[in-house]
Design a protein around this motif. Structure first.
Motif, PDB file in Angstrom:
ATOM      1  N   LEU A  36       0.841  -1.181   0.000  1.00  0.00           N
ATOM      2  CA  LEU A  36       0.000   0.000   0.000  1.00  0.00           C
ATOM      3  C   LEU A  36       0.881   1.237   0.000  1.00  0.00           C
ATOM      4  CD1 LEU A  36      -2.698  -0.955   2.671  1.00  0.00           C
ATOM      5  CD2 LEU A  36      -2.780  -1.312   0.194  1.00  0.00           C
ATOM      6  N   ILE A  37       0.612   2.156  -0.902  1.00  0.00           N
ATOM      7  CA  ILE A  37       1.270   3.464  -0.905  1.00  0.00           C
ATOM      8  C   ILE A  37       0.293   4.428  -0.263  1.00  0.00           C
ATOM      9  CG2 ILE A  37       2.275   5.305  -2.290  1.00  0.00           C
ATOM     10  CD1 ILE A  37       2.008   1.847  -3.762  1.00  0.00           C
ATOM     11  N   LEU A  38       0.636   4.934   0.895  1.00  0.00           N
ATOM     12  CA  LEU A  38      -0.263   5.754   1.698  1.00  0.00           C
ATOM     13  C   LEU A  38       0.238   7.185   1.744  1.00  0.00           C
ATOM     14  CD1 LEU A  38      -0.760   3.355   4.762  1.00  0.00           C
ATOM     15  CD2 LEU A  38      -2.017   3.390   2.599  1.00  0.00           C
ATOM     16  N   THR A  39      -0.662   8.131   1.483  1.00  0.00           N
ATOM     17  CA  THR A  39      -0.306   9.537   1.614  1.00  0.00           C
ATOM     18  C   THR A  39      -1.309  10.237   2.517  1.00  0.00           C
ATOM     19  OG1 THR A  39      -1.578  10.587  -0.163  1.00  0.00           O
ATOM     20  CG2 THR A  39       0.417   9.406  -0.801  1.00  0.00           C
ATOM     21  N   VAL A  56       4.335   1.867   2.005  1.00  0.00           N
ATOM     22  CA  VAL A  56       5.181   3.024   1.699  1.00  0.00           C
ATOM     23  C   VAL A  56       4.408   4.249   2.155  1.00  0.00           C
ATOM     24  CG1 VAL A  56       6.301   4.376  -0.109  1.00  0.00           C
ATOM     25  CG2 VAL A  56       6.229   1.880  -0.290  1.00  0.00           C
ATOM     26  N   ARG A  57       4.956   5.008   3.085  1.00  0.00           N
ATOM     27  CA  ARG A  57       4.287   6.197   3.626  1.00  0.00           C
ATOM     28  C   ARG A  57       4.957   7.443   3.080  1.00  0.00           C
ATOM     29  NH1 ARG A  57       4.898   2.522   7.736  1.00  0.00           N
ATOM     30  NH2 ARG A  57       2.990   1.852   8.840  1.00  0.00           N
ATOM     31  N   ILE A  58       4.167   8.341   2.499  1.00  0.00           N
ATOM     32  CA  ILE A  58       4.711   9.586   1.951  1.00  0.00           C
ATOM     33  C   ILE A  58       3.794  10.723   2.394  1.00  0.00           C
ATOM     34  CG2 ILE A  58       5.468  10.817  -0.108  1.00  0.00           C
ATOM     35  CD1 ILE A  58       5.533   8.062  -1.530  1.00  0.00           C
ATOM     36  N   ALA A  59       4.250  11.490   3.364  1.00  0.00           N
ATOM     37  CA  ALA A  59       3.448  12.602   3.875  1.00  0.00           C
ATOM     38  C   ALA A  59       3.517  13.777   2.908  1.00  0.00           C
ATOM     39  CB  ALA A  59       3.948  13.025   5.250  1.00  0.00           C
ATOM     40  N   GLY A  60       2.389  14.453   2.746  1.00  0.00           N
ATOM     41  CA  GLY A  60       2.370  15.614   1.881  1.00  0.00           C
ATOM     42  C   GLY A  60       0.961  16.028   1.534  1.00  0.00           C
ATOM     43  N   PRO A  65       1.706  19.783  -6.582  1.00  0.00           N
ATOM     44  CA  PRO A  65       2.290  18.947  -7.637  1.00  0.00           C
ATOM     45  C   PRO A  65       3.620  18.332  -7.247  1.00  0.00           C
ATOM     46  CG  PRO A  65       1.406  20.980  -8.561  1.00  0.00           C
ATOM     47  CD  PRO A  65       1.354  21.133  -7.066  1.00  0.00           C
ATOM     48  N   GLY A  66       4.390  19.014  -6.408  1.00  0.00           N
ATOM     49  CA  GLY A  66       5.665  18.476  -5.963  1.00  0.00           C
ATOM     50  C   GLY A  66       5.525  17.208  -5.159  1.00  0.00           C
ATOM     51  N   HIS A  67       4.425  17.078  -4.426  1.00  0.00           N
ATOM     52  CA  HIS A  67       4.167  15.849  -3.674  1.00  0.00           C
ATOM     53  C   HIS A  67       4.062  14.663  -4.625  1.00  0.00           C
ATOM     54  CE1 HIS A  67       2.532  13.082  -0.740  1.00  0.00           C
ATOM     55  NE2 HIS A  67       1.379  12.998  -1.393  1.00  0.00           N
ATOM     56  N   TRP A  68       3.438  14.867  -5.769  1.00  0.00           N
ATOM     57  CA  TRP A  68       3.249  13.771  -6.711  1.00  0.00           C
ATOM     58  C   TRP A  68       4.529  13.404  -7.446  1.00  0.00           C
ATOM     59  CZ3 TRP A  68      -0.366  10.662  -5.737  1.00  0.00           C
ATOM     60  CH2 TRP A  68      -1.449  11.123  -4.969  1.00  0.00           C
ATOM     61  N   ASP A  69       5.457  14.355  -7.533  1.00  0.00           N
ATOM     62  CA  ASP A  69       6.784  14.009  -8.050  1.00  0.00           C
ATOM     63  C   ASP A  69       7.467  13.003  -7.129  1.00  0.00           C
ATOM     64  OD1 ASP A  69       6.479  15.751 -10.180  1.00  0.00           O
ATOM     65  OD2 ASP A  69       7.515  17.413  -9.167  1.00  0.00           O
ATOM     66  N   GLU A  70       7.181  13.106  -5.831  1.00  0.00           N
ATOM     67  CA  GLU A  70       7.755  12.184  -4.850  1.00  0.00           C
ATOM     68  C   GLU A  70       7.030  10.843  -4.844  1.00  0.00           C
ATOM     69  OE1 GLU A  70       8.866  12.094  -0.048  1.00  0.00           O
ATOM     70  OE2 GLU A  70       7.840  13.831  -0.922  1.00  0.00           O
ATOM     71  N   THR A 115      -3.966  13.399  -8.307  1.00  0.00           N
ATOM     72  CA  THR A 115      -3.870  11.965  -8.000  1.00  0.00           C
ATOM     73  C   THR A 115      -4.109  11.140  -9.252  1.00  0.00           C
ATOM     74  OG1 THR A 115      -4.709  12.407  -5.757  1.00  0.00           O
ATOM     75  CG2 THR A 115      -4.711  10.123  -6.508  1.00  0.00           C
ATOM     76  N   LEU A 116      -5.189  11.431  -9.956  1.00  0.00           N
ATOM     77  CA  LEU A 116      -5.520  10.662 -11.146  1.00  0.00           C
ATOM     78  C   LEU A 116      -4.501  10.869 -12.263  1.00  0.00           C
ATOM     79  CD1 LEU A 116      -9.395  11.145 -11.392  1.00  0.00           C
ATOM     80  CD2 LEU A 116      -8.168   9.105 -10.647  1.00  0.00           C
ATOM     81  N   SER A 117      -4.074  12.107 -12.461  1.00  0.00           N
ATOM     82  CA  SER A 117      -3.151  12.371 -13.569  1.00  0.00           C
ATOM     83  C   SER A 117      -1.799  11.713 -13.338  1.00  0.00           C
ATOM     84  CB  SER A 117      -2.977  13.887 -13.771  1.00  0.00           C
ATOM     85  OG  SER A 117      -2.357  14.494 -12.653  1.00  0.00           O
ATOM     86  N   THR A 118      -1.466  11.465 -12.089  1.00  0.00           N
ATOM     87  CA  THR A 118      -0.224  10.761 -11.766  1.00  0.00           C
ATOM     88  C   THR A 118      -0.424   9.254 -11.802  1.00  0.00           C
ATOM     89  OG1 THR A 118       0.455  12.591 -10.334  1.00  0.00           O
ATOM     90  CG2 THR A 118       1.615  10.505 -10.066  1.00  0.00           C
ATOM     91  N   ALA A 119      -1.517   8.775 -11.205  1.00  0.00           N
ATOM     92  CA  ALA A 119      -1.683   7.333 -10.998  1.00  0.00           C
ATOM     93  C   ALA A 119      -2.164   6.589 -12.238  1.00  0.00           C
ATOM     94  CB  ALA A 119      -2.650   7.090  -9.841  1.00  0.00           C
ATOM     95  N   LEU A 120      -3.090   7.169 -12.979  1.00  0.00           N
ATOM     96  CA  LEU A 120      -3.677   6.414 -14.088  1.00  0.00           C
ATOM     97  C   LEU A 120      -2.654   5.967 -15.139  1.00  0.00           C
ATOM     98  CD1 LEU A 120      -7.111   8.181 -14.695  1.00  0.00           C
ATOM     99  CD2 LEU A 120      -6.723   5.870 -13.822  1.00  0.00           C
ATOM    100  N   PRO A 121      -1.702   6.812 -15.548  1.00  0.00           N
ATOM    101  CA  PRO A 121      -0.733   6.346 -16.544  1.00  0.00           C
ATOM    102  C   PRO A 121       0.156   5.207 -16.050  1.00  0.00           C
ATOM    103  CG  PRO A 121      -0.765   8.745 -16.469  1.00  0.00           C
ATOM    104  CD  PRO A 121      -1.538   8.261 -15.275  1.00  0.00           C
TER     105      PRO A 121
END
Length: 253
Positions: A36-39, A56-60, A65-70, A115-121
């Protein structure tokens, strides 16, 4: 076998440290999810949360947009996503400042778009997504302009995403809960006032609202909504896409 089988799947959950997000993470873990990737923007709560599988925990902030780069490097081969991060607000249109309007739409709608623009591709063919909307995006009520519009936009975003993702057999749906016992209530001044009227008893305040507004006379638990999200994510919902599951105890009737 767990009735909702997510064996060896990888899933992303936003707003994962509490409420529906945390309940969804536990449900996926119980169903056999591998990773699980949790934000969540609450780093302390995210660090303390253990759903019971590899995490995988990623706070943000999902609106950054910078959060999604991470986050993006961890999403390759993603199977599922619960697009859940959101904030509450209340106030009449004439009493809502533009900064507050943007704050709510920034998290609830811009964050879902990012979220969608990062995850869907990066999602595998045949994957699935559920966005946490709200009955407030369907039924108009005074004092809900920012929140309701953010959730109405989120519902349409889910529908557009469903059409765009369909050629890859990726399903995108939304759930529109009514009252749910989650910490989001505590962000709203009217609920804090209601709790005070009930002598500080949060449960009594929720029960009073449910009795007045909901034909079934009760609100949902986060686990109940998570189970419905799990169904929409699962192979049991293999032909359901672009749908909005209204789970409001009859409030919108």
């Amino acid at each position: 076998m767990h009735i909702l089988d997510f064996t060896d799947r990888k899933a992303l959950i936003t707003g994962a440290a509490s409420g529906i997000g945390a309940a969804g993470a536990r449900l996926l873990a119980n169903g056999g999810a591998a990773t699980l990737i949790l934000t969540d923007r609450d780093a302390d709560a995210l660090d303390a949360f253990d759903p019971g599988c590899s995490v995988v925990r990623i706070a943000g902030d999902v609106a950054d947009p910078g959060h999604w780069d991470e986050v993006a490097p961890h999403l390759d081969g993603l199977d599922h996503a619960i697009v859940n991060a959101g904030i509450a607000a209340g106030g009449a249109i004439g009493e809502t400042g533009f900064a507050e309007w943007r704050r709510v739409l920034g998290t609830n709608l811009d964050g879902a778009f990012l979220t969608l623009s990062t995850a869907l591709p990066l999602m595998r063919e045949g994957g699935s997504v559920v966005l946490t909307a709200s009955v407030s995006g369907i039924k108009a009520e005074p004092g809900t302009a920012a929140y309701g519009c953010s959730k109405a936009g989120l519902i349409h975003l889910a529908r557009v995403a469903a059409k765009e993702a369909a050629p890859r057999r990726i399903r995108v749906n939304a759930i529109a809960p009514g009252g749910v016992d989650t910490p989001i209530w505590d962000q709203t001044p009217f609920f804090r006032d209601l709790v005070a009227e009930h002598g500080g008893a949060r449960t009594a305040a929720l029960d009073a609202m449910a009795a007045m507004a909901t034909p079934l006379g009760r609100y949902a638990s986060a686990d109940e909504i998570a189970a419905q999200v799990g169904f929409l994510l699962s192979d049991m919902a293999a032909t359901i896409t672009g749908a909005v599951l209204v789970s409001d105890g009859g409030y919108s009737l």
